[in-house]
Scaffold this motif. Structure first.
Motif, mmCIF file in Angstrom:
data_model
loop_
_atom_site.group_PDB
_atom_site.id
_atom_site.type_symbol
_atom_site.label_atom_id
_atom_site.label_comp_id
_atom_site.label_asym_id
_atom_site.label_seq_id
_atom_site.Cartn_x
_atom_site.Cartn_y
_atom_site.Cartn_z
ATOM 1 N N VAL A 459 53.581 38.444 38.815
ATOM 2 C CA VAL A 459 52.306 38.232 39.847
ATOM 3 C C VAL A 459 51.038 38.589 39.111
ATOM 4 C CG1 VAL A 459 53.962 38.342 41.934
ATOM 5 C CG2 VAL A 459 52.557 40.416 40.883
ATOM 6 N N SER A 460 50.063 38.040 39.708
ATOM 7 C CA SER A 460 48.891 38.654 39.076
ATOM 8 C C SER A 460 48.158 39.158 40.337
ATOM 9 C CB SER A 460 48.085 37.159 38.824
ATOM 10 O OG SER A 460 48.528 36.546 37.764
ATOM 11 N N GLY A 504 52.407 45.463 31.759
ATOM 12 C CA GLY A 504 51.691 44.225 32.111
ATOM 13 C C GLY A 504 50.507 44.032 31.169
ATOM 14 N N ARG A 505 49.610 43.151 31.465
ATOM 15 C CA ARG A 505 48.565 42.717 30.829
ATOM 16 C C ARG A 505 47.318 42.951 31.797
ATOM 17 N NH1 ARG A 505 46.522 37.843 28.302
ATOM 18 N NH2 ARG A 505 47.915 36.662 29.990
ATOM 19 N N ALA A 506 46.227 43.303 31.404
ATOM 20 C CA ALA A 506 45.002 43.666 32.227
ATOM 21 C C ALA A 506 43.861 43.196 31.475
ATOM 22 C CB ALA A 506 45.026 44.682 32.638
ATOM 23 N N ALA A 522 44.984 34.211 34.892
ATOM 24 C CA ALA A 522 45.897 34.814 35.910
ATOM 25 C C ALA A 522 46.594 33.859 36.529
ATOM 26 C CB ALA A 522 44.897 35.536 36.908
ATOM 27 N N ALA A 523 46.203 32.732 37.079
ATOM 28 C CA ALA A 523 47.184 31.644 37.666
ATOM 29 C C ALA A 523 48.137 31.307 36.823
ATOM 30 C CB ALA A 523 46.083 30.555 38.315
ATOM 31 N N GLU A 527 53.446 36.822 33.072
ATOM 32 C CA GLU A 527 53.844 38.424 32.835
ATOM 33 C C GLU A 527 52.860 38.998 33.945
ATOM 34 O OE1 GLU A 527 53.168 40.295 29.140
ATOM 35 O OE2 GLU A 527 51.640 38.792 28.508
ATOM 36 N N LEU A 528 53.123 40.094 34.316
ATOM 37 C CA LEU A 528 52.262 40.568 35.445
ATOM 38 C C LEU A 528 50.765 40.932 34.844
ATOM 39 C CD1 LEU A 528 51.591 42.877 37.639
ATOM 40 C CD2 LEU A 528 52.212 44.701 36.184
#
Lengths: 571, 80
Positions: A459-460, A504-506, A522-523, A527-528
């Motif tokens: 999910v994002s 996750g990635r941010a 994001a969409a 991966e998170l």
């Protein structure tokens, strides 16, 4: 076959393919049985509150029953907040709660808590299972209760010995209980309602969560079109009529739009479908729709005259109710008596459609929602946390489909969004799921990032990070002379590092111009992925009805027009 | 203020049957306690898991009485 296997087999027979939960001593027999089959997937969350909210997200995205598991004592008490939340928002979930062996009941055994009794005021029904042979019929009855009539949570407390004992005789007859019996909407009342709507000079429609649950968005929209009638939506009905539909006025009530509140306050006939008229919707009850004859369609007759008096109460499921209304409206000769009203509403709608593409730094919350409107694909499921960002999203986000905006409405449970998003992703793996949140709510459940990563439910998160409990801050500013206490969160944790530590990635976003690309990424992320959007906390851009105030006397946002008291000329 | 309330309130007694399942008594009394009402009389007569007669008396205005009745009608344990 033992009780645990009978329980799983009974759920499998109901089509259950996914469960959310956490093991513990009292439910280990159930987990052992889960390990020996592959039909039902178990999603291992990191807190029971995560499990129950995930079950809610699963149910609300798909319409199918969400199931969560907690062990006895603290495991089960951790489920209780989510059960209460599901009760408020009429969500079809089943909570499986462990219990100590039956011979230890009442002995203050390790992890013994009377969770059966705790859930009684929060469920449609609670079962206490102390014998393995009860499972097939209890489970069958629980599914029927959770899913029929007005849906809601069902709790099943299971003693450990019931989970381990052999099932000697299989009997899955539904228990004899006072189940919901569907009834056809009363034709005389439907005819009268259609006539009232056709003859109204100032008609309005209002959809509540019941329209979402009944999958009656198409019928609701068709009726609005047939009547050329403007429609308001509560927070649980977002998307039942597309947010960008010319007849959709969107949110009403405390955090609603001025045009919607004024239109409801001046209408002469109000068709309200599947709504319980929450205080957040009505404001001061005496000034809610004071000129209107209210036609109330609801599946639950206990909602009639509870908060708002109905001129005409029609007990029906939203779908057949709306279908029948539509049939009568289409068959009738119409004279279009509401043209002048429509022009006035349309003009006010235009005045209240402010430009939210604002360029300030720190980024304005409105701008984030504006970019979400532009860049999220139509099939994206938006979940929200609870707080200021949630109200911005409700107010400004244009949901285009039912079941694509999932939020904790009645209970307002902070920490709802991320686990609900994980549950929605489990139900709809092909669709992008994004949690629009902010850090105060998100930090209550941030451990569920581990679930998203390890269970491969990507999910994002769009974190509107402004360092405050922004609604608390706003209320302290408006109603407590700016005496801020326990509302400033500061800049901890570092959300980029936190997300990365969970695997996750941010991305941190500080400028409005970066939002578009970030949201697109994001969409489509597999991966998170968390966007840490540094937003402004200085003021609210929306109008607000003070607690127990009248819906037409809103504290205005910066760009809100002032609506003349007698704009509609109604006395 | 209190006088007005007292005038609009009066005593009601509801008589109905339920199946004596676990928690049914708590569910019934919870309908009242949740709304800040007091029960003034309560009668409960039945066998475990069997048909049970319930009589409850309470003070409330008409609107609340109707609301309470609708809640009781929703009890899954109710035998209509």
């Amino acid at each position: 076959m033992n009780g645990s296997q009978a329980l799983i087999e009974s759920m499998r027979a109901q089509g259950q393919k996914t469960l959310f939960g956490i093991p513990g001593g009292a439910v280990l027999p159930l987990y052992d049985a889960l390990s020996q089959q592959s039909d039902v997937r178990h999603v291992f969350t990191r807190h029971e509150q995560g499990a129950v909210h995930a079950a809610q997200g699963f149910a609300r995205a798909s319409g199918q029953t969400g199931v969560c598991i907690g062990t006895s004592g603290p495991g089960a008490t951790n489920l209780v907040t989510g059960i209460a939340d599901a009760y408020m928002d009429s969500t079809n979930i089943i909570a499986l709660m462990g219990q100590v062996p039956s011979q230890l009941l009442g002995k203050d055994a390790f992890q013994e808590t009377d969770v059966f009794s705790m859930t009684l005021p929060l469920t449609k029904h609670s079962f206490k299972v102390m014998q393995a042979s009860q499972f097939p019929s209890v489970v069958k009855s629980a599914y029927r209760i959770a899913n029929t009539g007005r849906p809601g949570p069902v709790a099943i407390e299971m003693t450990k010995d019931a989970l381990t004992a052999p099932v000697t005789e299989w009997g899955d007859r539904e228990l004899a209980l006072n189940y919901y019996v569907p009834s056809e909407p009363n034709q005389d009342k439907i005819r009268q309602a259609a006539l009232m709507l056709l003859e109204a000079e100032r008609p309005m429609m209002l959809a509540g969560g019941g329209v979402t649950i009944a999958n009656a968005g198409a019928e609701f929209t068709a009726l609005a079109e047939a009547l050329m009638c403007f429609a308001a939506t509560t927070i649980t009905a977002k998307g039942v009529i597309p947010g960008d539909h010319p007849l959709c006025l969107g949110q009403l009530g405390m955090h609603g739009r001025q045009v919607t509140n004024h239109a409801i306050a001046n209408c002469d006939v109000l068709l309200a479908v599947g709504t319980r008229f929450s205080d957040r919707i009505t404001g001061r009850i005496e000034s809610f729709a004071p000129h209107a004859k209210v036609i109330h369609v609801d599946i639950d007759p206990s909602e009639f005259n509870k908060n708002v008096d109905a001129f005409l109460a029609i007990a029906a499921d939203a779908k057949p109710g709306l279908k029948e209304l539509l049939r009568h409206v289409l068959a009738a000769q119409r004279s279009d008596r509401s043209k002048a009203w429509r022009e006035k509403v349309k003009e006010l709608d235009r005045q209240c459609s402010c430009d939210i593409a604002r360029d300030e730094v720190p980024i304005r919350a409105e701008r984030v929602i504006h970019e979400l409107n532009r860049h999220l694909p139509e099939n994206a499921i938006v979940c929200t946390e609870v707080g200021h960002h949630q109200m911005y999203a409700t107010h400004f986000f244009k949901s285009r489909k039912p079941r694509h905006f999932i939020t904790s409405a009645g209970a307002g449970t902070m920490g709802f969004g991320l686990p609900a998003a994980i549950g929605a992703k489990a139900a709809k793996p092909e669709q992008p799921v994004i949690d629009v949140g902010s850090e105060g709510s998100l930090v209550m459940v941030c451990q569920e990032m581990a679930t998203a990563v390890t269970e491969k439910l990507p999910v994002s998160v769009c974190n509107l990070n402004n360092g405050w409990y922004a609604i608390v801050k706003q209320w302290q500013k408006l109603f407590y002379d700016g005496r801020y206490i326990a509302s400033k969160l500061g800049d901890v944790p570092d959300w980029v590092k936190l997300t990365e530590s969970f695997g996750g990635r941010a991305l941190r976003v500080t400028r409005p111009s970066e939002l578009g690309d970030a949201i697109k990424e994001a969409a489509r992320s597999e991966e998170l992925f968390l966007l840490d959007v540094i937003t402004d906390s200085s003021d609210a851009g929306m109008p607000l009805v003070p607690p127990l105030g009248s819906n037409t006397e809103m504290a205005l946002g910066q760009s809100c027009p002032t609506v003349e008291r007698n704009y509609f000329g109604v006395r | 203020m209190q006088t007005v309330q007292l005038e609009s309130r009066r005593m009601h007694t509801l008589v109905f049957h339920v199946q004596n399942n676990h928690g049914v008594l708590q569910r019934i009394t919870g309908i009242f306690s949740r709304r800040g009402l007091y029960l003034t009389q309560f009668y409960f007569n039945g066998r475990p898991n069997g048909l049970t007669e319930v009589q409850v008396s309470f003070e409330a205005d008409e609107r609340m009485r109707e609301h309470i009745e609708r809640q009781i009608e929703k009890l899954l344990d109710l035998v209509p």
